[in-house]
Scaffold this motif. Structure first.
Motif, mmCIF file in Angstrom:
data_model
loop_
_atom_site.group_PDB
_atom_site.id
_atom_site.type_symbol
_atom_site.label_atom_id
_atom_site.label_comp_id
_atom_site.label_asym_id
_atom_site.label_seq_id
_atom_site.Cartn_x
_atom_site.Cartn_y
_atom_site.Cartn_z
ATOM 1 N N LEU A 71 80.552 -41.113 5.759
ATOM 2 C CA LEU A 71 79.410 -41.189 6.654
ATOM 3 C C LEU A 71 78.762 -39.810 6.771
ATOM 4 N N TYR A 72 77.463 -39.791 7.042
ATOM 5 C CA TYR A 72 76.726 -38.536 7.094
ATOM 6 C C TYR A 72 76.798 -37.885 8.474
ATOM 7 N N ILE A 73 76.710 -36.566 8.490
ATOM 8 C CA ILE A 73 76.551 -35.832 9.738
ATOM 9 C C ILE A 73 75.099 -36.007 10.175
ATOM 10 N N VAL A 96 78.471 -30.662 2.965
ATOM 11 C CA VAL A 96 79.266 -31.843 3.321
ATOM 12 C C VAL A 96 78.441 -33.118 3.121
ATOM 13 N N ASN A 97 77.210 -33.135 3.638
ATOM 14 C CA ASN A 97 76.380 -34.328 3.483
ATOM 15 C C ASN A 97 76.017 -34.584 2.028
ATOM 16 N N SER A 98 75.728 -33.530 1.271
ATOM 17 C CA SER A 98 75.410 -33.703 -0.142
ATOM 18 C C SER A 98 76.616 -34.244 -0.911
ATOM 19 N N LYS A 104 79.102 -41.285 -2.970
ATOM 20 C CA LYS A 104 78.566 -42.649 -2.962
ATOM 21 C C LYS A 104 77.886 -42.966 -4.293
ATOM 22 N N TRP A 105 77.119 -42.006 -4.822
ATOM 23 C CA TRP A 105 76.428 -42.237 -6.092
ATOM 24 C C TRP A 105 77.430 -42.487 -7.213
ATOM 25 N N PRO A 282 79.429 -40.969 -21.055
ATOM 26 C CA PRO A 282 78.418 -40.867 -19.991
ATOM 27 C C PRO A 282 78.908 -39.992 -18.850
ATOM 28 N N ALA A 283 77.987 -39.411 -18.121
ATOM 29 C CA ALA A 283 78.331 -38.438 -17.076
ATOM 30 C C ALA A 283 79.297 -39.011 -16.046
ATOM 31 N N VAL A 284 79.103 -40.262 -15.669
ATOM 32 C CA VAL A 284 79.927 -40.834 -14.622
ATOM 33 C C VAL A 284 81.378 -41.023 -15.065
#
Length: 474
Positions: A71-73, A96-98, A104-105, A282-284
């Motif tokens: 969850l985001y700040i 932290v948020n990034s 999630k991505w 692939p990058a992921v």
């Protein structure tokens, strides 16, 4: 009001300027509308170091919980690189948020690419051919030199009308790994490490990752295709020169449509060595270049162990910036007051940009009180300014501001405890937006520090027995 409640913790009647304020960035503070400034207000309202420490420990615990639940700040940008013009604490919260966004991505991207691979496995090659290079499910294929169709993985979008030199298939830009999220102090550490060791390891890792992602998105590609996409200045269209013809013959490619730059043609070129070792991944599916879990854990540990003086300095500057932003919005319509305010503002900027600004805390508080009086008793400030002009008082801005402060500073401090009727009248006056910052309750602006108590910010056991488990701020 809960400090972590989305959208509610900035509901005070703040009259901010319409354009993004520059002062908070000039003094290395925090955005006036953000979480950190609100936190500065709340901690500044406590009267003892113990209460401040207990509250800070709860803040860090809550941030740790938000991270664990992805969850985001609130009040912090969701996916931005750290703003190096803000204080270190704000930069860390941005990281932290990034990291939450990246986590999630990666989860969604992994699920997406696995779904594509499963679906591609169930599709026949003929059905893909009927759809060209794209199936009805948006699965991309590339035909290699043998005529075989190979699935593109991690492809983002077509790359500026480029086609692969050997196969003629369109070149697709791959989804690549993002670089590290570095705060100002980590950037300095990295620069010092590079200068001391001459290491270029991080750059090589990123280049190799990009090559692997490019190969996965463009089956049948060659190094020249990658260079044309990644570093266009290293590729020249047209027939190769005579001196480069020998190189073209050696690599036996379709590079007759152009040539690589001289640095790319040199023996032992790093790009060619990395290209030969790169696998189509692939990058992921690659090992992350930036470990978000490790980065956030390090930040949370830093927040738990932060020395009080470092915390209070950053909170003080953030709150100072908010006060000046709010004041400028109200004083900008009065040219006489605005002139004095701009002197105060310039002094604060110059002082805070110095390396030892904390030694001038009393001066900053006095300038702050000057601005406070400009809002609460503007006539008193204008009267003092006129008196100085009539007596031909000249000198540096600091001296002028100090004289202004001495004119009403002691009087203002003596009136910090108004009567009940005065309090009611103040609440209904234009002072209302400043009730939290200019009423003497913010211990971050008191000349005398709050009562010290033997509590360190890292002492978690100190607050576990407390009954203050609610985030509600009274």
């Amino acid at each position: 009001m809960q400090i972590f409640a989305e959208g509610n913790f900035l509901s005070r009647n703040m009259s901010l300027v319409l354009e993004p304020p520059l002062l908070p960035r000039d003094i290395h503070g925090a955005p006036p509308e953000g979480f950190l400034t609100k936190l500065s207000e709340v901690i500044g309202s406590f009267t003892t170091l113990r209460k401040m420490a207990l509250f800070w420990c709860k803040i860090v615990t809550e941030i740790r919980r938000l991270w664990s639940e992805e969850l985001y700040i609130p009040g912090i940008p969701l996916d931005e690189i750290p703003d190096l013009n803000s204080c270190r604490l704000y930069q860390q919260l941005q990281v932290v948020n990034s990291c939450v966004s990246r986590k999630k991505w990666r989860t969604l991207a992994t699920q997406s690419i696995e779904s594509v691979m499963r679906h591609a496995g169930s599709c026949s090659e003929e059905s893909a051919d009927l759809q060209g290079t794209v199936t009805s499910h948006h699965i991309l294929y590339a035909r290699i030199s043998t005529g075989e169709l190979v699935l593109r993985l991690g492809a983002d979008r077509p790359a500026d009308n480029l086609t692969m030199l050997e196969t003629g298939e369109p070149v697709y830009s791959p989804i690549t790994q993002e670089g590290p999220l570095l705060t100002e102090d980590l950037i300095k550490e990295t620069e010092e490490f590079v200068l001391r060791t001459g290491s270029v390891g991080a750059g090589c890792s990123q280049l190799l990752s990009d090559m692997q992602a490019f190969k996965a998105a463009n089956p049948g590609c060659i190094l020249e295709d990658f260079v044309r996409w990644h570093s266009p200045p290293d590729w020249t269209e047209g027939e190769p020169s005579d001196e480069a013809q020998e190189y073209v013959d050696q690599v036996d490619s379709s590079s007759t449509r152009g040539q690589l730059s001289s640095r790319m043609q040199k023996e032992g070129n790093l790009w060619r060595e990395l290209w030969e070792t790169a696998k189509p991944v692939p990058a992921v599916k690659q090992a992350p270049l930036f470990d978000v879990d490790l980065a956030v854990e390090g930040i949370l540990n830093d927040l738990e162990d932060i020395p009080p003086v470092e915390l209070f300095e950053q909170l003080f500057i953030s709150l100072l910036g908010l006060g000046f932003v709010m004041a400028e919005a109200k004083l900008s319509c009065n040219n006489d007051l605005l002139k004095i305010f701009l002197e105060c503002k310039d002094y604060v900027v110059v002082t805070c940009q110095g390396k030892i600004w904390s030694d001038k805390m009393d001066d900053l508080c006095q300038v702050y009180e000057t601005v406070e009086t400009m809002l609460l008793n503007p006539e008193e400030v204008l009267k003092a300014a006129r008196q100085m002009e009539e007596t031909n008082t000249v000198g540096e801005p600091r001296r002028r501001l100090k004289m202004l402060g001495l004119s009403f500073g002691s009087k203002e401090r003596n009136s910090r405890n108004p009567s009940k009727d005065e309090k009611n009248s103040e609440e209904n006056s234009s002072r209302q937006p400043f009730s939290t910052f200019f009423d003497g309750k913010s211990s971050l602006f008191l000349k005398k520090p709050p009562r010290p108590e033997s509590v360190s910010f890292g002492d978690k056991a100190a607050y576990q027995d407390e009954n203050e488990n609610d985030w509600t701020i009274v």
